[in-house]
Design a protein around this motif. Structure first.
Motif, PDB file in Angstrom:
ATOM      1  N   ARG A  65       0.820  -1.214   0.000  1.00  0.00           N
ATOM      2  CA  ARG A  65       0.000   0.000   0.000  1.00  0.00           C
ATOM      3  C   ARG A  65       0.847   1.255   0.000  1.00  0.00           C
ATOM      4  O   ARG A  65       2.035   1.207   0.253  1.00  0.00           O
ATOM      5  N   GLU A  66       0.185   2.375  -0.281  1.00  0.00           N
ATOM      6  CA  GLU A  66       0.849   3.674  -0.301  1.00  0.00           C
ATOM      7  C   GLU A  66       0.125   4.640   0.633  1.00  0.00           C
ATOM      8  O   GLU A  66      -1.104   4.720   0.618  1.00  0.00           O
ATOM      9  N   LEU A  67       0.910   5.360   1.384  1.00  0.00           N
ATOM     10  CA  LEU A  67       0.407   6.402   2.276  1.00  0.00           C
ATOM     11  C   LEU A  67       0.775   7.747   1.687  1.00  0.00           C
ATOM     12  O   LEU A  67       1.945   8.007   1.409  1.00  0.00           O
ATOM     13  N   ILE A  68      -0.229   8.604   1.467  1.00  0.00           N
ATOM     14  CA  ILE A  68       0.005   9.969   0.994  1.00  0.00           C
ATOM     15  C   ILE A  68       0.222  10.843   2.222  1.00  0.00           C
ATOM     16  O   ILE A  68      -0.598  10.846   3.138  1.00  0.00           O
ATOM     17  N   ILE A  69       1.324  11.604   2.224  1.00  0.00           N
ATOM     18  CA  ILE A  69       1.677  12.467   3.352  1.00  0.00           C
ATOM     19  C   ILE A  69       1.728  13.906   2.845  1.00  0.00           C
ATOM     20  O   ILE A  69       2.682  14.296   2.178  1.00  0.00           O
ATOM     21  N   PRO A  70       0.710  14.697   3.156  1.00  0.00           N
ATOM     22  CA  PRO A  70       0.704  16.084   2.682  1.00  0.00           C
ATOM     23  C   PRO A  70       1.804  16.915   3.348  1.00  0.00           C
ATOM     24  O   PRO A  70       2.086  16.743   4.530  1.00  0.00           O
ATOM     25  N   PHE A  71       2.410  17.794   2.548  1.00  0.00           N
ATOM     26  CA  PHE A  71       3.391  18.743   3.074  1.00  0.00           C
ATOM     27  C   PHE A  71       3.549  19.871   2.068  1.00  0.00           C
ATOM     28  O   PHE A  71       3.964  19.632   0.938  1.00  0.00           O
ATOM     29  N   GLY A  72       3.208  21.053   2.467  1.00  0.00           N
ATOM     30  CA  GLY A  72       3.301  22.191   1.558  1.00  0.00           C
ATOM     31  C   GLY A  72       2.353  22.028   0.394  1.00  0.00           C
ATOM     32  O   GLY A  72       1.230  21.553   0.555  1.00  0.00           O
ATOM     33  N   SER A  73       2.801  22.379  -0.800  1.00  0.00           N
ATOM     34  CA  SER A  73       1.941  22.293  -1.973  1.00  0.00           C
ATOM     35  C   SER A  73       1.910  20.893  -2.584  1.00  0.00           C
ATOM     36  O   SER A  73       1.182  20.660  -3.544  1.00  0.00           O
ATOM     37  N   SER A  74       2.710  19.983  -2.069  1.00  0.00           N
ATOM     38  CA  SER A  74       2.683  18.602  -2.551  1.00  0.00           C
ATOM     39  C   SER A  74       2.803  17.678  -1.337  1.00  0.00           C
ATOM     40  O   SER A  74       1.914  17.648  -0.523  1.00  0.00           O
ATOM     41  N   GLY A  75       3.882  16.953  -1.224  1.00  0.00           N
ATOM     42  CA  GLY A  75       4.058  16.069  -0.082  1.00  0.00           C
ATOM     43  C   GLY A  75       4.905  14.865  -0.424  1.00  0.00           C
ATOM     44  O   GLY A  75       5.715  14.898  -1.354  1.00  0.00           O
ATOM     45  N   TYR A  76       4.663  13.800   0.313  1.00  0.00           N
ATOM     46  CA  TYR A  76       5.468  12.589   0.207  1.00  0.00           C
ATOM     47  C   TYR A  76       4.553  11.381   0.060  1.00  0.00           C
ATOM     48  O   TYR A  76       3.369  11.433   0.361  1.00  0.00           O
TER      49      TYR A  76
END
Length: 102
Positions: A65-76
């Motif tokens: 699976r993939e976890l989306i990690i928001p940070f600023g205008s995009s993320g990780y």
């Protein structure tokens, strides 16, 4: 149920690489690199209780699976595998604007 979170060596290296990238962009902005690292760690911490809420990385592999990690205008994005009823392993971490995992 609480999952233990482990990192592969390459995933730990990814965190170092991403941190170093922010420092090389602006060596004076240590705070930015620290905030980014905290955001990634906080995102990953959510996997302790809810790894199944994250999207499947490939439809035929339900535990990858993939976890989306928001940070600023995009993320990780963190790629991880649910190993068993107790363990989640972080396999890789990348910036959302990178082409793929390293």
């Amino acid at each position: 149920m609480t999952f233990e979170i482990r990192f592969t060596g390459s995933a730990a290296d990814d965190l170092d690489r991403l941190y170093d990238f922010l420092l090389t962009r602006d060596p004076q902005d240590l705070a930015l690199a620290e905030r980014a690292l905290r955001a990634v760690r906080a995102g990953i911490a959510t996997l302790r209780t809810s790894p199944f809420t994250c999207r499947k990385a490939q439809s035929h592999l339900p535990f990858l699976r993939e976890l989306i990690i928001p940070f600023g205008s995009s993320g990780y994005v963190a790629l991880f595998e649910i190993d068993d009823a107790d363990t989640v392993t972080i396999l890789a971490v990348r910036h959302q604007r990178e082409d793929d995992y390293h």
